[in-house]
Design an enzyme around this catalytic site. Structure first.
Site, PDB file in Angstrom:
ATOM      1  N   ARG A 197      42.545 -52.459  11.090  1.00  0.00           N
ATOM      2  CA  ARG A 197      41.686 -53.477  11.707  1.00  0.00           C
ATOM      3  C   ARG A 197      40.389 -52.877  12.229  1.00  0.00           C
ATOM      4  O   ARG A 197      39.330 -53.511  12.174  1.00  0.00           O
ATOM      5  CB  ARG A 197      42.442 -54.180  12.849  1.00  0.00           C
ATOM      6  N   ASP A 219      51.629 -54.410  12.051  1.00  0.00           N
ATOM      7  CA  ASP A 219      51.319 -55.656  12.750  1.00  0.00           C
ATOM      8  C   ASP A 219      52.207 -56.775  12.220  1.00  0.00           C
ATOM      9  O   ASP A 219      52.620 -56.748  11.051  1.00  0.00           O
ATOM     10  CB  ASP A 219      49.850 -56.031  12.548  1.00  0.00           C
ATOM     11  N   ASP A 274      41.603 -59.277  13.295  1.00  0.00           N
ATOM     12  CA  ASP A 274      42.332 -59.798  12.143  1.00  0.00           C
ATOM     13  C   ASP A 274      42.272 -61.323  12.163  1.00  0.00           C
ATOM     14  O   ASP A 274      41.639 -61.924  13.038  1.00  0.00           O
ATOM     15  CB  ASP A 274      43.777 -59.296  12.104  1.00  0.00           C
ATOM     16  N   TYR A 325      47.279 -48.071   2.333  1.00  0.00           N
ATOM     17  CA  TYR A 325      47.181 -49.497   2.615  1.00  0.00           C
ATOM     18  C   TYR A 325      46.254 -50.181   1.613  1.00  0.00           C
ATOM     19  O   TYR A 325      45.236 -49.602   1.199  1.00  0.00           O
ATOM     20  CB  TYR A 325      46.600 -49.738   4.020  1.00  0.00           C
TER      21      TYR A 325
END
Length: 308
Positions: A181, A47, A89, A75
Site C-alpha cells: 500500500r 491485509d 487501499d 506480490y
C-alpha cells in the site's frame, strides 16, 4: 500449574491460498480447528482484502517462522491511479483526487526509485505500534501520526499491465516488512496523480507458492477428518535459506538438550547460522563454530527410535 494445551502434536506447514475478506488470524484459527492442532501461527500477515500465500506453521514448524518471515516474497497488485485514500487501499475513504494520468513510459521510469534499498513510511492504517498501541487503532479514532520511515529491500518492481487509464498492474519482489500500500501511495505521489491499491495478491513467500495453496473451501470440507494432513509440507521447508549440516548419531541427544555437538559441514565459516539434520529431519538450528554446532533452537519431531 500451567494448563496443558489441547490438540494434536502435529508439525509442518500448511500453505493456504487466502481469499479476500478474511483476516490472517481468522485463517490461522480455522486451520488450528480443522486440523485439531495444538499450536499454529503464520509467517507474514496479509491485509483482509488481500489474497494469496498465507503459510501456516503447525507445532514444531512455528520455530522456523522467522526464516520464512525474513525470506523474499512476491506480490501482484493493481494500483488505482488518480485517487488517494486514508487507508492506501480500496477499503478507505477517498481523500484526494487528480485528473492526471501518467503514460506507461512515465510509470516505468518512476518505478526505478522504488527498487533496491529504499525508505518506506508505513500506512496510517497499519499494525505498527505507536506508544504501545497499533497505528490502525489510532487512525480509526481520527488521529494522524507521524510514522517513522523503515528500510525495505525491493528486489524487483515491474510494470506488467495497463487495463485502462485508471489502473496499472505491477509485480514486486521484496524483503521483510514491506507495505504494498505504501508503494502504491508513494508511486502516485511521484507521478503527481495519487494512487492506492485496488487488488493485491501474494504469489509466493520463500519456498511457498499460491498455486500450491489449499483453499478455505477445502479446509472446511475436510475439517476434522485427518485428510488435510496430506497437504502438510515438512517443517524443514522453513529452513530452506539456511545451510544444512549433517548430525552424527551421538550428537542428536546433545543438540536436543541444548548442548554443542560435532556436525559434518562443508563450506561453512566460523559463526555461520545453519541447521542440523539427522536422516533428513531437522534436529536444531544454531551457530557453527569449528566443527561444532551451538544450538539456539531445537526440534522434538525426531523419535528416539529413529536415531538408534
Amino acid at each position: 500449574m500451567a494448563r496443558k494445551r489441547k490438540g494434536r502434536d502435529i508439525s509442518g506447514w500448511l500453505v493456504v491460498d487466502k481469499p479476500a475478506g478474511m483476516t490472517s488470524t481468522a485463517i490461522v484459527n480455522k486451520v488450528r480447528w480443522a486440523m485439531d492442532a495444538k499450536k499454529a501461527g503464520h509467517a507474514g500477515t496479509l491485509d483482509p482484502e488481500a489474497t494469496g500465500v498465507l503459510a501456516i506453521a503447525l507445532g514444531e514448524a512455528t520455530k522456523t517462522v522467522p526464516y520464512i518471515t525474513d525470506a523474499l516474497k512476491a506480490y501482484t497488485f493493481t494500483v488505482r491511479l488518480g485517487q488517494a485514500t486514508n487507508t492506501d487501499d480500496a477499503e478507505g475513504e477517498v481523500i484526494a483526487e487528480s485528473d492526471a494520468r501518467p503514460s506507461d513510459d512515465e510509470i516505468k521510469q518512476a518505478l526505478g526509485q522504488f527498487v533496491g534499498d529504499i525508505m518506506q513510511v508505513p500506512p496510517q492504517f497499519s499494525a505498527v505500534k505507536i506508544d504501545g498501541e497499533r497505528a490502525y487503532k489510532k487512525a480509526r479514532d481520527g488521529e494522524e501520526m507521524d510514522l517513522a520511515a523503515r528500510q525495505l529491500w525491493v528486489e524487483e518492481l515491474l510494470h506488467v499491465d495497463r487495463p485502462d487509464p485508471d489502473h496499472v498492474t505491477l509485480e514486486m519482489t521484496c524483503g521483510k516488512g514491506g507495505y504494498v500500500r505504501s508503494i502504491a501511495r508513494d508511486l502516485g505521489k511521484a507521478l503527481g496523480c495519487f494512487g492506492h491499491v485496488r487488488e493485491l495478491r501474494r504469489t509466493w513467500s520463500g519456498p511457498f507458492k499460491a498455486e500450491d495453496g489449499v483453499s478455505v473451501e477445502t479446509i472446511d470440507a475436510q475439517a476434522k477428518t485427518g485428510a488435510l494432513d496430506a497437504y502438510l509440507v515438512p517443517l524443514e521447508a522453513g529452513l530452506e535459506d539456511l545451510p544444512e549440516v549433517r548430525c552424527l548419531q551421538d550428537s542428536v541427544a546433545k543438540l536436543r538438550n541444548g548442548n554443542a555437538a560435532p556436525v559434518i559441514a562443508s563450506e561453512l565459516e566460523f559463526g555461520d547460522e545453519c541447521w542440523a539434520s539427522y536422516d533428513g529431519k531437522a534436529v536444531a538450528v544454531g551457530i557453527y563454530r569449528g566443527g561444532m554446532m551451538h544450538p539456539s533452537r531445537v526440534f522434538t519431531t525426531l523419535d528416539q527410535s529413529e536415531v538408534l
